[in-house]
Design a protein around this motif. Structure first.
Motif, PDB file in Angstrom:
ATOM      1  N   ARG A 253      -4.506  -7.489 -16.184  1.00 27.57           N
ATOM      2  CA  ARG A 253      -3.853  -7.700 -17.123  1.00 27.57           C
ATOM      3  C   ARG A 253      -2.196  -7.948 -16.927  1.00 27.57           C
ATOM      4  N   HIS A 254      -1.756  -7.330 -15.894  1.00 25.80           N
ATOM      5  CA  HIS A 254      -0.530  -7.212 -15.963  1.00 25.80           C
ATOM      6  C   HIS A 254       0.242  -7.498 -14.319  1.00 25.80           C
ATOM      7  N   ALA A 255      -0.572  -7.286 -13.641  1.00 21.69           N
ATOM      8  CA  ALA A 255      -0.106  -7.393 -12.141  1.00 21.69           C
ATOM      9  C   ALA A 255       0.356  -8.855 -11.512  1.00 21.69           C
ATOM     10  N   GLY A 256      -0.283  -9.783 -12.082  1.00 25.68           N
ATOM     11  CA  GLY A 256      -0.215 -11.248 -11.524  1.00 25.68           C
ATOM     12  C   GLY A 256      -0.661 -11.249 -10.212  1.00 25.68           C
ATOM     13  N   ALA A 257      -1.896 -10.447  -9.759  1.00 23.93           N
ATOM     14  CA  ALA A 257      -2.468 -10.428  -8.417  1.00 23.93           C
ATOM     15  C   ALA A 257      -3.402 -11.423  -8.299  1.00 23.93           C
ATOM     16  N   THR A 258      -3.715 -11.859  -7.002  1.00 25.83           N
ATOM     17  CA  THR A 258      -4.974 -12.614  -6.427  1.00 25.83           C
ATOM     18  C   THR A 258      -5.686 -11.922  -5.609  1.00 25.83           C
ATOM     19  N   ARG A 259      -5.682 -10.821  -5.072  1.00 30.40           N
ATOM     20  CA  ARG A 259      -6.538  -9.905  -4.458  1.00 30.40           C
ATOM     21  C   ARG A 259      -6.369  -8.545  -4.620  1.00 30.40           C
ATOM     22  N   VAL A 260      -7.539  -7.828  -4.576  1.00 28.06           N
ATOM     23  CA  VAL A 260      -7.427  -6.489  -4.889  1.00 28.06           C
ATOM     24  C   VAL A 260      -8.372  -5.823  -4.044  1.00 28.06           C
ATOM     25  N   GLU A 261      -8.079  -4.730  -3.387  1.00 27.36           N
ATOM     26  CA  GLU A 261      -8.960  -4.032  -2.709  1.00 27.36           C
ATOM     27  C   GLU A 261      -9.294  -2.581  -3.128  1.00 27.36           C
ATOM     28  N   LEU A 262     -10.808  -2.583  -3.353  1.00 28.52           N
ATOM     29  CA  LEU A 262     -11.267  -1.296  -3.976  1.00 28.52           C
ATOM     30  C   LEU A 262     -11.972  -0.551  -2.777  1.00 28.52           C
ATOM     31  N   ARG A 263     -11.305   0.753  -2.613  1.00 32.79           N
ATOM     32  CA  ARG A 263     -11.828   1.310  -1.377  1.00 32.79           C
ATOM     33  C   ARG A 263     -12.316   2.665  -1.938  1.00 32.79           C
ATOM     34  N   LEU A 264     -13.621   3.072  -1.446  1.00 35.36           N
ATOM     35  CA  LEU A 264     -13.952   4.493  -1.406  1.00 35.36           C
ATOM     36  C   LEU A 264     -14.484   4.997  -0.176  1.00 35.36           C
ATOM     37  N   ARG A 265     -13.725   6.082   0.325  1.00 36.42           N
ATOM     38  CA  ARG A 265     -13.810   6.659   1.641  1.00 36.42           C
ATOM     39  C   ARG A 265     -13.941   8.083   1.614  1.00 36.42           C
ATOM     40  N   ALA A 266     -14.310   8.805   2.571  1.00 34.76           N
ATOM     41  CA  ALA A 266     -14.355  10.391   2.840  1.00 34.76           C
ATOM     42  C   ALA A 266     -13.232  10.592   3.514  1.00 34.76           C
ATOM     43  N   LEU A 267     -12.729  12.031   2.728  1.00 36.81           N
ATOM     44  CA  LEU A 267     -11.649  12.364   3.313  1.00 36.81           C
ATOM     45  C   LEU A 267     -11.809  13.526   4.396  1.00 36.81           C
ATOM     46  N   PRO A 268     -10.680  13.965   5.077  1.00 37.65           N
ATOM     47  CA  PRO A 268     -11.036  14.866   6.151  1.00 37.65           C
ATOM     48  C   PRO A 268     -11.301  16.313   5.871  1.00 37.65           C
ATOM     49  N   ASP A 269     -11.039  16.578   4.498  1.00 38.31           N
ATOM     50  CA  ASP A 269     -11.116  17.887   4.118  1.00 38.31           C
ATOM     51  C   ASP A 269     -12.570  17.991   3.226  1.00 38.31           C
ATOM     52  N   GLY A 270     -13.463  16.936   3.261  1.00 37.93           N
ATOM     53  CA  GLY A 270     -14.768  16.852   2.818  1.00 37.93           C
ATOM     54  C   GLY A 270     -14.783  16.206   1.431  1.00 37.93           C
ATOM     55  N   GLY A 271     -13.509  15.840   0.728  1.00 42.68           N
ATOM     56  CA  GLY A 271     -13.583  15.182  -0.486  1.00 42.68           C
ATOM     57  C   GLY A 271     -13.769  13.742  -0.285  1.00 42.68           C
ATOM     58  N   VAL A 272     -13.375  13.111  -1.374  1.00 40.26           N
ATOM     59  CA  VAL A 272     -13.642  11.468  -1.423  1.00 40.26           C
ATOM     60  C   VAL A 272     -12.147  10.902  -2.023  1.00 40.26           C
ATOM     61  N   GLY A 273     -11.815   9.959  -1.550  1.00 40.09           N
ATOM     62  CA  GLY A 273     -10.603   9.240  -1.839  1.00 40.09           C
ATOM     63  C   GLY A 273     -10.827   7.705  -2.347  1.00 40.09           C
ATOM     64  N   LEU A 274     -10.472   7.437  -3.594  1.00 44.36           N
ATOM     65  CA  LEU A 274     -10.590   6.014  -4.348  1.00 44.36           C
ATOM     66  C   LEU A 274      -9.307   5.575  -4.191  1.00 44.36           C
ATOM     67  N   ARG A 275      -9.313   4.092  -3.864  1.00 43.27           N
ATOM     68  CA  ARG A 275      -7.828   3.430  -3.786  1.00 43.27           C
ATOM     69  C   ARG A 275      -8.052   2.019  -4.215  1.00 43.27           C
ATOM     70  N   VAL A 276      -7.323   1.510  -5.226  1.00 38.01           N
ATOM     71  CA  VAL A 276      -7.032   0.412  -5.784  1.00 38.01           C
ATOM     72  C   VAL A 276      -5.799  -0.227  -5.730  1.00 38.01           C
ATOM     73  N   ARG A 277      -5.905  -1.040  -4.552  1.00 40.41           N
ATOM     74  CA  ARG A 277      -4.556  -1.794  -4.214  1.00 40.41           C
ATOM     75  C   ARG A 277      -4.714  -3.243  -4.105  1.00 40.41           C
ATOM     76  N   ASP A 278      -3.480  -3.743  -5.005  1.00 43.85           N
ATOM     77  CA  ASP A 278      -3.379  -5.079  -5.164  1.00 43.85           C
ATOM     78  C   ASP A 278      -2.018  -5.829  -4.663  1.00 43.85           C
ATOM     79  N   ASP A 279      -1.921  -7.162  -4.439  1.00 44.91           N
ATOM     80  CA  ASP A 279      -0.976  -7.872  -4.138  1.00 44.91           C
ATOM     81  C   ASP A 279       0.025  -8.408  -5.112  1.00 44.91           C
ATOM     82  N   GLY A 280      -0.091  -7.782  -6.364  1.00 41.40           N
ATOM     83  CA  GLY A 280       0.959  -8.047  -7.402  1.00 41.40           C
ATOM     84  C   GLY A 280       2.153  -7.842  -7.163  1.00 41.40           C
TER      85      GLY A 280
END
Length: 333
Positions: A253-280
């Motif tokens: 809606r707002h970023a004016g982006a063309t690419r987005v990375e949706l990442r789900l990964r394991a963290l060193p402490d045993g948790g999980v990390g979600l990342r949504v990064r765009d080029d807007g």
């Protein structure tokens, strides 16, 4: 060893008022004693006496300012902590230094923050639980009532088009396409309200489906999901899904982006990390809206840390990191 009672401890703590009074009184008593002793004032005042009086006054003012600065320093730090307190960013507490009324006030303030954060977390959990239940109800009604009605309309339009004169068939076919587009939109809204794929196929498939849904209109969402992630509790999977959904919605809606990375990964402490990064265009100095506030409230439910800001290479980055051993993860069977 004898134990000091609370009353004895209170008597041993000199109040802030008494400390300031005694300090100022001591300085004034010394000044008066000097006037009765080696320091005298003539009439008219001699130059030497005036210099002594002015110098004494400056010393009194400097001493008073230093004493007040030392005495009121903890109160100023507590004031800054009060101004920056934010229930959506819990865990920040004012440092308790020294003894006396200010230390008691700081401890009381920290206790109040503990209680407010606990009450907010409880109330937020109830609100979000009711919100999810309402979403499920609305999605079910859209699917069962509106969806079935539109399906019946499609069948009726098809029957009418098959038996209508040739001149009317193009308009009936156009009505069919419009109704079919409306039915698809109803189904899409129902899927957003109630992520059935999350319940049926799990978080991995739900995030990939979400990425595919938002990869339209010039926006490409690339999902990257690591293998071997820890087993997550259902409420944690729902929070991760909703944060990813809101992040992608804001980007579209707002970023004016063309690419987005949706990442789900394991963290060193045993948790999980979600990342949504765009080029807007990035978040800049824009104030946080209801969407970001909702994401922070959801993160608090599972004890996760949410950060939203500009990405390292531009654009906007949303990060949600869960911790191991809390309510967010479970040991796999």
């Amino acid at each position: 060893m004898c134990q000091v009672t609370e009353e004895q401890e209170e008597r041993s703590i000199v109040s802030l008022y008494r400390r300031l009074f005694l300090l100022n009184a001591s300085v004034l008593v010394v000044a008066v004693l000097l006037l009765f002793g080696p320091v005298t004032v003539s009439t008219p005042v001699l130059l030497g006496e005036a210099v002594v009086l002015v110098a004494g006054l400056l010393v009194l003012l400097v001493a008073n300012a230093v004493l007040l600065r030392v005495g009121l320093g903890p109160l100023q730090r507590l004031t800054r902590a009060m101004r920056t307190a934010d229930l959506l960013r819990p865990g920040r507490r004012a440092a308790v230094t020294g003894r006396g009324e200010i230390a008691d006030l700081t401890r009381t303030f920290n206790t109040m923050l503990d209680r407010l954060e606990a009450e907010r977390a409880t109330s937020t959990a109830r609100v979000l639980s009711a919100q999810e239940a309402e979403r499920r109800r609305i999605a079910q009604e859209l699917h069962d009532e509106v969806g079935q009605t539109l399906t019946a309309v499609l069948l009726q339009l098809k029957h009418a088009a098959d038996h209508a004169p040739a001149a009317l068939r193009p308009e009936l076919h156009q009505a069919q396409e419009t109704t079919r587009a409306g039915l698809d939109e109803i189904r899409r809204i129902a899927r957003r309200l109630r992520p059935g794929v999350l319940e049926e196929l799990g978080l991995h498939s739900a995030l990939r489906s979400l990425a595919s849904e938002f990869s339209t209109g010039g926006l490409t969402v690339r999902p990257r999901i690591d293998a071997g992630l820890p087993k997550l509790a259902p409420e944690t999977e729902l929070v991760l899904y909703r944060v990813a959904q809101e992040g992608l919605t804001n980007t579209a809606r707002h970023a004016g982006a063309t690419r987005v990375e949706l990442r789900l990964r394991a963290l060193p402490d045993g948790g999980v990390g979600l990342r949504v990064r765009d080029d807007g265009r990035g978040i800049g100095t824009a104030p946080e809206g209801a969407g970001l506030t909702g994401m922070r409230e959801r993160a608090l439910l599972i004890g996760a840390e949410l950060t939203v800001g500009d990405g390292a290479d531009g654009g906007t980055e949303v990060r949600l990191d869960t911790t191991s051993g809390g309510p967010s993860t479970r040991t796999a069977a």
